[in-house]
Enzyme design. Sequence first.
Site, PDB file in Angstrom:
ATOM      1  N   HIS A 183       4.246   1.445  -8.075  1.00  0.00           N
ATOM      2  CA  HIS A 183       3.240   0.381  -7.964  1.00  0.00           C
ATOM      3  C   HIS A 183       2.299   0.405  -9.179  1.00  0.00           C
ATOM      4  O   HIS A 183       1.940  -0.637  -9.724  1.00  0.00           O
ATOM      5  CB  HIS A 183       2.382   0.572  -6.704  1.00  0.00           C
ATOM      6  CG  HIS A 183       3.138   0.544  -5.416  1.00  0.00           C
ATOM      7  ND1 HIS A 183       3.348   1.663  -4.647  1.00  0.00           N
ATOM      8  CD2 HIS A 183       3.722  -0.486  -4.743  1.00  0.00           C
ATOM      9  CE1 HIS A 183       4.015   1.335  -3.553  1.00  0.00           C
ATOM     10  NE2 HIS A 183       4.266   0.040  -3.584  1.00  0.00           N
ATOM     11  N   GLN A 213      14.672  -8.969  -3.801  1.00  0.00           N
ATOM     12  CA  GLN A 213      13.361  -9.571  -3.552  1.00  0.00           C
ATOM     13  C   GLN A 213      12.879 -10.368  -4.770  1.00  0.00           C
ATOM     14  O   GLN A 213      12.475 -11.525  -4.650  1.00  0.00           O
ATOM     15  CB  GLN A 213      12.360  -8.460  -3.217  1.00  0.00           C
ATOM     16  CG  GLN A 213      10.911  -8.904  -3.177  1.00  0.00           C
ATOM     17  CD  GLN A 213      10.008  -7.816  -2.629  1.00  0.00           C
ATOM     18  OE1 GLN A 213       9.908  -7.647  -1.429  1.00  0.00           O
ATOM     19  NE2 GLN A 213       9.352  -7.082  -3.496  1.00  0.00           N
ATOM     20  N   MET A 230      11.255   5.887  -6.638  1.00  0.00           N
ATOM     21  CA  MET A 230      10.014   6.087  -5.872  1.00  0.00           C
ATOM     22  C   MET A 230       9.886   5.000  -4.822  1.00  0.00           C
ATOM     23  O   MET A 230      10.191   3.839  -5.088  1.00  0.00           O
ATOM     24  CB  MET A 230       8.815   6.047  -6.803  1.00  0.00           C
ATOM     25  CG  MET A 230       8.723   7.270  -7.647  1.00  0.00           C
ATOM     26  SD  MET A 230       7.128   7.340  -8.449  1.00  0.00           S
ATOM     27  CE  MET A 230       7.363   8.828  -9.391  1.00  0.00           C
ATOM     28  N   GLY A 277       0.810  -1.223   0.000  1.00  0.00           N
ATOM     29  CA  GLY A 277       0.000   0.000   0.000  1.00  0.00           C
ATOM     30  C   GLY A 277       0.838   1.265   0.000  1.00  0.00           C
ATOM     31  O   GLY A 277       2.031   1.224  -0.310  1.00  0.00           O
TER      32      GLY A 277
END
Length: 279
Positions: A37, A153, A184, A31
């Site tokens: 995203h 990741q 970002m 979120g």
Amino acid sequence: MKTVSSPEKMSAVCFALKSKNQTIGFVPTMGALHEGHLTLVRAAKRHCDKVVVSIFVNPTQFGPNEDSKKYPRNLKKDCTLLKKEGADFIFLPSKISMYPEGYKTFIEAANLGKIMCGGSRPDHFRGVATIVAKLFNIIKPDIAFFGAKDFQQQAIIRKMVQDLNMDIKIITVPTVREKDGLAMSSRNAYLSGKERKAASVLYRSLRMAKGLIKNEETDPEVVISKIKTMIMKEKMFKIDYIEIRDLETLGKIRKIKGKTLIAFAAYIGKTRLIDNIIV
Ligand code: AMP
């Protein structure tokens, strides 16, 4: 766009989509969404019939000195942004539904999870691999989308998918940056005005390193030392690590040749920022 909170309901929705031969693209997030995203959501829309975005601040990937409760949250804005992008489902599970009382099972990323960011965040990737595997099992996506910003990741997730025979394609989307090059990140919200201004040195240092390598510098230690000097000129930084590693295996390299990863983590005040570049 529909919001689903229960894992069972999310599974049922995805099962119904698959039985109608619809492909599912999945974007896992915590979120506080930004353009990074949203770029993953756009990629998912291009590749798949339906897009599921999860928002879950996963407690098991935060260390004992990190507070998941303080992670930035803005659910209302996130929903507006995702609706605008045309996401089909937001999966918003509760902590208790993902980790009920007596929860026991974790996925170890082994040595891949102990290097680089795993050095200062020892259980971080164990938490990441576990939550991503759980989300994959609930949603069973055809394709899952991850950002290159978190390079380690996506490497760990790719290895997990391969090692555990998960039938899921992983697509890694290039890092989205602010105008001054800063990657970002939801964590950029923690930066003061002064810190935010100083943070632009991070990407500049990676570009400088890329230039050095283009001019045939092949010694990783020389490149690392020059990045360090450049970042440390901004007095606010404390470097966690700077590493040059093999792009595929994340193994250490003695000489830079072929495609290589340069990655670092640095603290500015209390905020830990990461970035990387492929040269
Ligand atoms: P997070 O919400 O920080 O867990 O990130 C969710 C996904 O968005 C991860 O796959 C991240 O790598 C990706 N992501 C975060 N920031 C960026 C960015 N600046 N550019 C591209 N992808 C990003």
